[in-house]
Design a protein around this motif. Sequence first.
Motif, PDB file in Angstrom:
ATOM      1  N   ILE A   1      67.141 106.927 -19.188  1.00 33.06           N
ATOM      2  CA  ILE A   1      67.931 106.901 -17.952  1.00 33.06           C
ATOM      3  C   ILE A   1      68.982 105.801 -18.025  1.00 33.06           C
ATOM      4  O   ILE A   1      70.155 106.014 -17.696  1.00 33.06           O
ATOM      5  CB  ILE A   1      67.013 106.690 -16.732  1.00 33.06           C
ATOM      6  N   GLU A   2      68.566 104.609 -18.458  1.00 33.97           N
ATOM      7  CA  GLU A   2      69.496 103.482 -18.558  1.00 33.97           C
ATOM      8  C   GLU A   2      70.635 103.786 -19.530  1.00 33.97           C
ATOM      9  O   GLU A   2      71.781 103.375 -19.297  1.00 33.97           O
ATOM     10  CB  GLU A   2      68.744 102.223 -19.006  1.00 33.97           C
ATOM     11  N   GLU A   3      70.328 104.480 -20.591  1.00 30.45           N
ATOM     12  CA  GLU A   3      71.349 104.812 -21.585  1.00 30.45           C
ATOM     13  C   GLU A   3      72.090 106.104 -21.245  1.00 30.45           C
ATOM     14  O   GLU A   3      72.906 106.576 -22.025  1.00 30.45           O
ATOM     15  CB  GLU A   3      70.699 104.917 -22.975  1.00 30.45           C
ATOM     16  N   GLU A   4      71.776 106.664 -20.072  1.00 33.81           N
ATOM     17  CA  GLU A   4      72.438 107.865 -19.553  1.00 33.81           C
ATOM     18  C   GLU A   4      72.332 109.056 -20.509  1.00 33.81           C
ATOM     19  O   GLU A   4      73.242 109.873 -20.634  1.00 33.81           O
ATOM     20  CB  GLU A   4      73.908 107.583 -19.206  1.00 33.81           C
ATOM     21  N   MET A   5      71.172 109.147 -21.150  1.00 37.12           N
ATOM     22  CA  MET A   5      70.897 110.285 -22.024  1.00 37.12           C
ATOM     23  C   MET A   5      70.281 111.449 -21.247  1.00 37.12           C
ATOM     24  O   MET A   5      70.342 112.597 -21.680  1.00 37.12           O
ATOM     25  CB  MET A   5      69.958 109.865 -23.158  1.00 37.12           C
ATOM     26  N   ILE A   6      69.646 111.126 -20.111  1.00 34.28           N
ATOM     27  CA  ILE A   6      69.054 112.152 -19.262  1.00 34.28           C
ATOM     28  C   ILE A   6      69.474 111.906 -17.814  1.00 34.28           C
ATOM     29  O   ILE A   6      69.895 110.796 -17.458  1.00 34.28           O
ATOM     30  CB  ILE A   6      67.508 112.172 -19.369  1.00 34.28           C
ATOM     31  N   ARG A   7      69.374 112.962 -17.009  1.00 33.71           N
ATOM     32  CA  ARG A   7      69.709 112.873 -15.586  1.00 33.71           C
ATOM     33  C   ARG A   7      68.527 113.357 -14.753  1.00 33.71           C
ATOM     34  O   ARG A   7      67.807 114.270 -15.136  1.00 33.71           O
ATOM     35  CB  ARG A   7      70.934 113.741 -15.266  1.00 33.71           C
ATOM     36  N   LYS A   8      68.383 112.746 -13.576  1.00 33.68           N
ATOM     37  CA  LYS A   8      67.322 113.131 -12.659  1.00 33.68           C
ATOM     38  C   LYS A   8      67.673 114.428 -11.946  1.00 33.68           C
ATOM     39  O   LYS A   8      68.818 114.689 -11.624  1.00 33.68           O
ATOM     40  CB  LYS A   8      67.088 112.030 -11.626  1.00 33.68           C
ATOM     41  N   VAL A   9      66.612 115.217 -11.715  1.00 34.53           N
ATOM     42  CA  VAL A   9      66.750 116.475 -10.988  1.00 34.53           C
ATOM     43  C   VAL A   9      65.687 116.501  -9.897  1.00 34.53           C
ATOM     44  O   VAL A   9      64.514 116.218 -10.161  1.00 34.53           O
ATOM     45  CB  VAL A   9      66.557 117.689 -11.925  1.00 34.53           C
ATOM     46  N   GLN A  10      66.107 116.818  -8.698  1.00 33.08           N
ATOM     47  CA  GLN A  10      65.155 116.995  -7.599  1.00 33.08           C
ATOM     48  C   GLN A  10      65.113 118.472  -7.251  1.00 33.08           C
ATOM     49  O   GLN A  10      66.138 119.077  -6.930  1.00 33.08           O
ATOM     50  CB  GLN A  10      65.574 116.194  -6.367  1.00 33.08           C
ATOM     51  N   VAL A  11      63.921 119.059  -7.349  1.00 27.65           N
ATOM     52  CA  VAL A  11      63.754 120.480  -7.047  1.00 27.65           C
ATOM     53  C   VAL A  11      63.056 120.621  -5.700  1.00 27.65           C
ATOM     54  O   VAL A  11      62.022 119.989  -5.452  1.00 27.65           O
ATOM     55  CB  VAL A  11      62.951 121.195  -8.146  1.00 27.65           C
ATOM     56  N   GLU A  12      63.638 121.422  -4.858  1.00 25.43           N
ATOM     57  CA  GLU A  12      63.118 121.660  -3.520  1.00 25.43           C
ATOM     58  C   GLU A  12      61.632 122.047  -3.571  1.00 25.43           C
ATOM     59  O   GLU A  12      61.236 122.953  -4.298  1.00 25.43           O
ATOM     60  CB  GLU A  12      63.922 122.794  -2.871  1.00 25.43           C
ATOM     61  N   GLY A  13      60.820 121.283  -2.822  1.00 25.34           N
ATOM     62  CA  GLY A  13      59.402 121.589  -2.738  1.00 25.34           C
ATOM     63  C   GLY A  13      58.546 120.999  -3.831  1.00 25.34           C
ATOM     64  O   GLY A  13      57.325 121.181  -3.824  1.00 25.34           O
ATOM     65  N   ILE A  14      59.152 120.287  -4.785  1.00 19.20           N
ATOM     66  CA  ILE A  14      58.391 119.651  -5.858  1.00 19.20           C
ATOM     67  C   ILE A  14      58.530 118.135  -5.725  1.00 19.20           C
ATOM     68  O   ILE A  14      59.642 117.603  -5.725  1.00 19.20           O
ATOM     69  CB  ILE A  14      58.863 120.127  -7.244  1.00 19.20           C
ATOM     70  N   LYS A  15      57.413 117.461  -5.589  1.00 17.12           N
ATOM     71  CA  LYS A  15      57.411 116.023  -5.307  1.00 17.12           C
ATOM     72  C   LYS A  15      57.978 115.214  -6.469  1.00 17.12           C
ATOM     73  O   LYS A  15      58.794 114.312  -6.262  1.00 17.12           O
ATOM     74  CB  LYS A  15      55.981 115.570  -4.995  1.00 17.12           C
ATOM     75  N   GLU A  16      57.557 115.523  -7.688  1.00 13.91           N
ATOM     76  CA  GLU A  16      57.968 114.734  -8.848  1.00 13.91           C
ATOM     77  C   GLU A  16      59.430 114.998  -9.200  1.00 13.91           C
ATOM     78  O   GLU A  16      59.919 116.106  -9.080  1.00 13.91           O
ATOM     79  CB  GLU A  16      57.105 115.067 -10.069  1.00 13.91           C
ATOM     80  N   GLU A  17      60.091 113.921  -9.619  1.00  9.40           N
ATOM     81  CA  GLU A  17      61.443 114.106 -10.160  1.00  9.40           C
ATOM     82  C   GLU A  17      61.348 114.770 -11.524  1.00  9.40           C
ATOM     83  O   GLU A  17      60.411 114.540 -12.282  1.00  9.40           O
ATOM     84  CB  GLU A  17      62.145 112.753 -10.294  1.00  9.40           C
ATOM     85  N   LEU A  18      62.342 115.601 -11.822  1.00 11.35           N
ATOM     86  CA  LEU A  18      62.432 116.220 -13.139  1.00 11.35           C
ATOM     87  C   LEU A  18      63.682 115.699 -13.826  1.00 11.35           C
ATOM     88  O   LEU A  18      64.509 115.019 -13.205  1.00 11.35           O
ATOM     89  CB  LEU A  18      62.440 117.746 -13.027  1.00 11.35           C
ATOM     90  N   TYR A  19      63.833 116.041 -15.100  1.00  6.97           N
ATOM     91  CA  TYR A  19      64.926 115.479 -15.891  1.00  6.97           C
ATOM     92  C   TYR A  19      65.511 116.540 -16.812  1.00  6.97           C
ATOM     93  O   TYR A  19      64.794 117.400 -17.342  1.00  6.97           O
ATOM     94  CB  TYR A  19      64.424 114.292 -16.725  1.00  6.97           C
TER      95      TYR A  19
END
Length: 399
Positions: free
Chosen positions: A246-264
């Motif tokens: 995340i710090e190196e901006e190699m991946i991005r966070k994804v929030q999916v409706e109805g799913i508690k955990e963040e995805l990437y």
Amino acid sequence: MEIINFTRKQACRFLFRKQGFSGAYRFEGKQGIMEYIRQAGCIQFDPVDVCGKNAELVLQSRIKGFTKEMLTDLLYQDRVLVDYFDKNLSIIPVSDWPYFERFRKQHRQWERSHEVICGAQEQVKSYIASHGPVCSADLDMPDKVDWYWSHTRLSRAVLEHMYFTGDLAVHHKSGSIKYYDLIETCIPETILSEPDPYPDEHDHQTWRVLRRIGAVGLMWNRASDAWLNIDGLKSAERNAAFTRLIEEEMIRKVQVEGIKEELYILTEDVSLARQCKENTSLKKRCEFIAPLDNLLWDRKLIQALFGFDYKWEIYTPAEKRKYGHYVLPVIYGDHFIGRIEASADRKDQKLLVKNFWFESGVKRTKTMDAAIDAAISRFSVFNQCREIVMEKSYQNGEI
């Protein structure tokens, strides 16, 4: 940093497009095989062949015009792919060989029956240098040793040990029998001489985590079969890898409706993610998915996103199976619509469709049924069968 917000439908659409399941085929022929495997990092190999081996099944669902011979050529003629370990036993680009030096180093330092096996290595090298590729039956080493899978012949153990350590490679296969040759005859010296790009353990784990996120397409930071065979990757190490990516901006966070955990997702996939937020429809394809397909590496994620609960029941006792011994998920459009149990009778060149189960709530249409028919026809050609035998007819609503 931008967080991608998805509905479940958009997340499913993203995964199918990332994997090459939506619309026209993204991948075609041998070039397409290489493009997909480079994207995925690896595809899992499994020797069971009911209606194609797992790696072949992975490719037949994505590659236009795929034949089993194409994969064989890329492995054992062109030698741009190689059998080795990534997510368990896998097929990887030969250019990735240097990244797995730590695995080979571990096996050089320790192995069951290490002293006996190491003592036989020079004899095996000399024999191969004189006679060419060998299988275990070619070596006069009948003594038994303690080995991983069982108490086995020394000939088998020493060949597998030398394969693990990188002294030998799989030269070719005859059915399920592996023939091994000296590594320098199978992989160019320019690649063999390359140093490990990530000698630091944390650097290596971070690279492997990034690779697995790209292989699946969308992942969460939790325990998962998607991380199998990344040595030492416990929760603390996995958290550290995600933080760094995340710090190196190699991946991005994804929030999916109805799913508690963040995805990437991979940062390079942000453009695709934005496209999938738009309600643009592509031509619907029907495909049969391999039991160890990259898309299915985290089955809990698939259940959370698609509501599809899949278990490969090959190791489940017959009386406890819900579906069957070798059942493949069926997709259509952006959905899992069912499961198919098929086997190839290669002697009589018949594809036996033993069963087909639709998922609850699937609304069948003539277009869907026609797409399933077309997929079965392609599957028959893939398995080199001349005839399709429907033991039960889904067209009649019996399944």
